[in-house]
Motif scaffolding. Structure first.
Motif, PDB file in Angstrom:
ATOM      1  N   ASP A 144      -1.431 -12.499  -8.983  1.00  0.00           N
ATOM      2  CA  ASP A 144      -1.865 -11.658  -7.862  1.00  0.00           C
ATOM      3  C   ASP A 144      -0.673 -11.225  -7.010  1.00  0.00           C
ATOM      4  O   ASP A 144       0.281 -11.981  -6.820  1.00  0.00           O
ATOM      5  CB  ASP A 144      -2.857 -12.420  -6.977  1.00  0.00           C
ATOM      6  CG  ASP A 144      -4.081 -12.871  -7.744  1.00  0.00           C
ATOM      7  OD1 ASP A 144      -4.543 -12.115  -8.629  1.00  0.00           O
ATOM      8  OD2 ASP A 144      -4.555 -13.992  -7.490  1.00  0.00           O
ATOM      9  N   ALA A 145      -0.746 -10.024  -6.450  1.00  0.00           N
ATOM     10  CA  ALA A 145       0.278  -9.545  -5.522  1.00  0.00           C
ATOM     11  C   ALA A 145       0.246 -10.411  -4.263  1.00  0.00           C
ATOM     12  O   ALA A 145      -0.819 -10.827  -3.814  1.00  0.00           O
ATOM     13  CB  ALA A 145       0.020  -8.085  -5.172  1.00  0.00           C
ATOM     14  N   ASN A 146       1.421 -10.709  -3.715  1.00  0.00           N
ATOM     15  CA  ASN A 146       1.496 -11.483  -2.476  1.00  0.00           C
ATOM     16  C   ASN A 146       2.880 -11.281  -1.866  1.00  0.00           C
ATOM     17  O   ASN A 146       3.803 -10.815  -2.529  1.00  0.00           O
ATOM     18  CB  ASN A 146       1.171 -12.960  -2.727  1.00  0.00           C
ATOM     19  CG  ASN A 146       2.187 -13.656  -3.584  1.00  0.00           C
ATOM     20  OD1 ASN A 146       3.324 -13.848  -3.172  1.00  0.00           O
ATOM     21  ND2 ASN A 146       1.799 -14.034  -4.806  1.00  0.00           N
ATOM     22  N   LYS A 194       6.037 -12.757  -3.749  1.00  0.00           N
ATOM     23  CA  LYS A 194       6.456 -11.934  -4.893  1.00  0.00           C
ATOM     24  C   LYS A 194       7.168 -10.664  -4.410  1.00  0.00           C
ATOM     25  O   LYS A 194       8.143 -10.228  -5.022  1.00  0.00           O
ATOM     26  CB  LYS A 194       5.245 -11.545  -5.752  1.00  0.00           C
ATOM     27  CG  LYS A 194       4.720 -12.670  -6.593  1.00  0.00           C
ATOM     28  CD  LYS A 194       3.496 -12.264  -7.365  1.00  0.00           C
ATOM     29  CE  LYS A 194       3.887 -11.472  -8.587  1.00  0.00           C
ATOM     30  NZ  LYS A 194       2.748 -11.305  -9.519  1.00  0.00           N
ATOM     31  N   GLU A 195       6.697 -10.091  -3.309  1.00  0.00           N
ATOM     32  CA  GLU A 195       7.322  -8.886  -2.770  1.00  0.00           C
ATOM     33  C   GLU A 195       8.728  -9.187  -2.272  1.00  0.00           C
ATOM     34  O   GLU A 195       9.647  -8.391  -2.496  1.00  0.00           O
ATOM     35  CB  GLU A 195       6.454  -8.309  -1.653  1.00  0.00           C
ATOM     36  CG  GLU A 195       5.133  -7.756  -2.176  1.00  0.00           C
ATOM     37  CD  GLU A 195       4.136  -7.446  -1.076  1.00  0.00           C
ATOM     38  OE1 GLU A 195       4.421  -7.700   0.113  1.00  0.00           O
ATOM     39  OE2 GLU A 195       3.048  -6.939  -1.414  1.00  0.00           O
TER      40      GLU A 195
END
Length: 134
Positions: free
Chosen positions: A121-123, A126-127
């Motif tokens: 999942d994007a979070n 990670k960004e």
């Protein structure tokens, strides 16, 4: 795996920083198993006063001064990643990621963020990792 020794082991600091101004931050990403003849980690360090981004590790050394705009972006990523880091899912065992933030007027924040960094999942963690890796 030799690279695990590079990761901070201190517990999460529950106290919020008294201001949003961190003075230095580092992000370490490692993988394994790692033969003793290889480097199996990358470390990104940013010092606020100099706006200097330093990378060491498997991708080689890099020193680059960030622009004022890049520092503003990084401020956002660091704040969001710190907030999200305490809720990371369980970690895979063959990789390890950590976030370490030093503040002038608050306790140091050190957290294993492996579960967030490798989540499908994007979070914000990670960004931040993607922003540093660019």
């Amino acid at each position: 795996a030799a690279w695990f020794g590079l990761l901070p082991t201190s517990p999460v600091q529950a106290a919020e920083p008294s201001d949003s101004g961190w003075v230095e931050m580092s992000y370490i990403s490692g993988w394994g198993p790692c033969p003793s003849t290889r480097t199996c980690f990358d470390r990104w360090t940013v010092e606020r006063a100099s706006r200097m981004l330093r990378r060491t590790g498997a991708q080689g050394a890099l020193n680059r001064q960030l622009s004022v705009q890049e520092m503003a972006q990084l401020d956002t990523w660091v704040a969001r990643a710190r907030q999200h880091a305490i809720d990371c899912p369980p970690s895979p065992t063959d990789v390890s990621d950590s976030l370490d933030i030093g503040y002038r007027h608050a306790p140091r924040f050190s957290q294993d963020v492996t579960g967030c960094a490798h989540s499908p999942d994007a979070n914000p963690v990670k960004e931040l990792r993607a922003w540093l890796s660019r």
